[in-house]
Enzyme design. Sequence first.
Site, PDB file in Angstrom:
ATOM      1  N   SER A  45       0.840  -1.210   0.000  1.00  0.00           N
ATOM      2  CA  SER A  45       0.000   0.000   0.000  1.00  0.00           C
ATOM      3  C   SER A  45       0.867   1.248   0.000  1.00  0.00           C
ATOM      4  CB  SER A  45      -0.871   0.005   1.264  1.00  0.00           C
ATOM      5  OG  SER A  45      -1.546   1.245   1.416  1.00  0.00           O
ATOM      6  N   TYR A  61      -2.228  -0.892  10.714  1.00  0.00           N
ATOM      7  CA  TYR A  61      -2.379  -1.375   9.337  1.00  0.00           C
ATOM      8  C   TYR A  61      -1.147  -1.005   8.508  1.00  0.00           C
ATOM      9  CZ  TYR A  61      -4.075  -1.333   4.484  1.00  0.00           C
ATOM     10  OH  TYR A  61      -4.216  -1.509   3.127  1.00  0.00           O
TER      11      TYR A  61
HETATM   12  P1  NAD Z   1     -11.656  -5.874  -0.278  1.00  0.00           P
HETATM   13  O1  NAD Z   1     -12.437  -5.738   0.951  1.00  0.00           O
HETATM   14  O2  NAD Z   1     -12.387  -6.026  -1.544  1.00  0.00           O
HETATM   15  O3  NAD Z   1     -10.645  -7.098  -0.175  1.00  0.00           O
HETATM   16  C1  NAD Z   1     -10.054  -7.520   1.020  1.00  0.00           C
HETATM   17  C2  NAD Z   1     -10.367  -8.994   1.173  1.00  0.00           C
HETATM   18  O4  NAD Z   1      -9.593  -9.512   2.227  1.00  0.00           O
HETATM   19  C3  NAD Z   1     -11.807  -9.281   1.521  1.00  0.00           C
HETATM   20  O5  NAD Z   1     -12.597  -9.433   0.374  1.00  0.00           O
HETATM   21  C4  NAD Z   1     -11.692 -10.584   2.297  1.00  0.00           C
HETATM   22  O6  NAD Z   1     -12.053 -11.670   1.487  1.00  0.00           O
HETATM   23  C5  NAD Z   1     -10.216 -10.692   2.614  1.00  0.00           C
HETATM   24  N1  NAD Z   1     -10.014 -10.946   4.041  1.00  0.00           N
HETATM   25  C6  NAD Z   1      -9.956 -10.034   5.044  1.00  0.00           C
HETATM   26  N2  NAD Z   1      -9.790 -10.685   6.224  1.00  0.00           N
HETATM   27  C7  NAD Z   1      -9.735 -12.009   5.938  1.00  0.00           C
HETATM   28  C8  NAD Z   1      -9.582 -13.182   6.737  1.00  0.00           C
HETATM   29  N3  NAD Z   1      -9.398 -13.122   8.070  1.00  0.00           N
HETATM   30  N4  NAD Z   1      -9.614 -14.397   6.106  1.00  0.00           N
HETATM   31  C9  NAD Z   1      -9.782 -14.472   4.765  1.00  0.00           C
HETATM   32  N5  NAD Z   1      -9.909 -13.392   3.965  1.00  0.00           N
HETATM   33  C10 NAD Z   1      -9.885 -12.172   4.554  1.00  0.00           C
HETATM   34  O7  NAD Z   1     -10.703  -4.611  -0.321  1.00  0.00           O
HETATM   35  P2  NAD Z   1      -9.430  -4.258  -1.234  1.00  0.00           P
HETATM   36  O8  NAD Z   1      -9.203  -2.824  -1.006  1.00  0.00           O
HETATM   37  O9  NAD Z   1      -9.575  -4.772  -2.613  1.00  0.00           O
HETATM   38  O10 NAD Z   1      -8.262  -5.017  -0.492  1.00  0.00           O
HETATM   39  C11 NAD Z   1      -7.323  -5.841  -1.147  1.00  0.00           C
HETATM   40  C12 NAD Z   1      -5.939  -5.507  -0.655  1.00  0.00           C
HETATM   41  O11 NAD Z   1      -5.598  -4.192  -1.092  1.00  0.00           O
HETATM   42  C13 NAD Z   1      -5.772  -5.498   0.865  1.00  0.00           C
HETATM   43  O12 NAD Z   1      -4.548  -6.121   1.201  1.00  0.00           O
HETATM   44  C14 NAD Z   1      -5.694  -4.025   1.188  1.00  0.00           C
HETATM   45  O13 NAD Z   1      -4.956  -3.795   2.376  1.00  0.00           O
HETATM   46  C15 NAD Z   1      -4.977  -3.519  -0.031  1.00  0.00           C
HETATM   47  N6  NAD Z   1      -5.054  -2.078  -0.264  1.00  0.00           N
HETATM   48  C16 NAD Z   1      -6.264  -1.484  -0.457  1.00  0.00           C
HETATM   49  C17 NAD Z   1      -6.313  -0.134  -0.675  1.00  0.00           C
HETATM   50  C18 NAD Z   1      -7.615   0.582  -0.881  1.00  0.00           C
HETATM   51  O14 NAD Z   1      -7.617   1.815  -0.872  1.00  0.00           O
HETATM   52  N7  NAD Z   1      -8.725  -0.105  -1.059  1.00  0.00           N
HETATM   53  C19 NAD Z   1      -5.140   0.623  -0.722  1.00  0.00           C
HETATM   54  C20 NAD Z   1      -3.921  -0.023  -0.534  1.00  0.00           C
HETATM   55  C21 NAD Z   1      -3.900  -1.374  -0.316  1.00  0.00           C
END
Ligand code: NAD
Length: 297
Positions: free
Chosen positions: A189, A202
């Site tokens: 991130s 986080y």
């Molecule tokens: P999202 O909610 O669509 O995806 C995150 C997924 O993590 C969930 O769908 C869930 O299935 C999974 N998850 C969480 N806890 C879990 C557990 N205990 N067991 C199994 N699965 C679990 O959101 P996203 O933003 O697409 O997130 C994907 C990645 O991107 C994450 O690592 C997040 O930290 C990272 N990220 C997101 C952003 C943003 O702005 N959305 C920015 C930087 C990084």
Amino acid sequence: MTKAPSLIDPTKIYADIDTPEQYLEGAGLDSEMEDPADLGAESYVGSGKLTGRRALITGGDSGIGGATAIAYAREGADVAISYLPEEQSDADRIVRLIEEAGRKAVAIPGDISDAAFCRELVERAVEGLGGLDILVNNAGKQQHVEDLVDLDDEEFDATMKTNIYATFWITKAALPHLPAGSSIINTTSIQAYAPSGHLVHYAMTKGAINNFSKGLAEQLAPKGIRVNAVAPGPIWTPLQPAGGQPPEALPDAGSQTGVGRWGQPAELAPAFVYLASAESTYVVGETLNVNGGMPTP
Ligand code: NAD
Ligand code: MG
């Protein structure tokens, strides 16, 4: 002069997606976002970049992982997705889209903060796909907490387990199955470089994931396995309204970027395709920033 259809102004697209104040319970569902995220289901066109490949994507039910699953399938890969049981309806949609692309989908619900489940997850993916050569450690937990004294030990521990330990457990279990030519891609991130005060726990996991990616890349490159990371900026996904940000921050969270808006999961998927494909055979230990213009070191 006519304008080429591929000439797209990044400041103007997605003006139709509203990002209102909203709160989602639990991990949050794509299907419950007030203005749904764009996963590229209507737009992503494959060109055989991953023909015959076999991918496991954690958090592949929604958001960035969901968009990546759609793109991988359209590039010719069979795809296993992991997600929490409460997200089954989102997962069903991604499974349908993978199958509509003519590829095999394997859906594996469970909690990756449990080491035994992580090992079972990899075994079920390998069995279901008949092997494995792409691992995307993408699942993540993000809950904003304004003051460190209010960050309880359970939340801290669950964030470490989900984001760091699971990445280790799943990667360790997958390694014996990965042939030379495989790719491991970890989702870090912008928070790894520019941590926000309300996301310290986080952000530290994302710093660790970034560092792990680079160290493991050194270790595995001689074996022909490439490890890289993708570092998203603010992306409109369920994680954000599900406690990732305070609801009142949602309307404007994208305005800090150069292009002045939230990113969409569809804009992340091509980075994951590139790092998995043979187009990136000389790209090792890299962090590909996809953040709309937020400077990183
Ligand atoms: P999202 O909610 O669509 O995806 C995150 C997924 O993590 C969930 O769908 C869930 O299935 C999974 N998850 C969480 N806890 C879990 C557990 N205990 N067991 C199994 N699965 C679990 O959101 P996203 O933003 O697409 O997130 C994907 C990645 O991107 C994450 O690592 C997040 O930290 C990272 N990220 C997101 C952003 C943003 O702005 N959305 C920015 C930087 C990084
Ligand atoms: Mg989800």
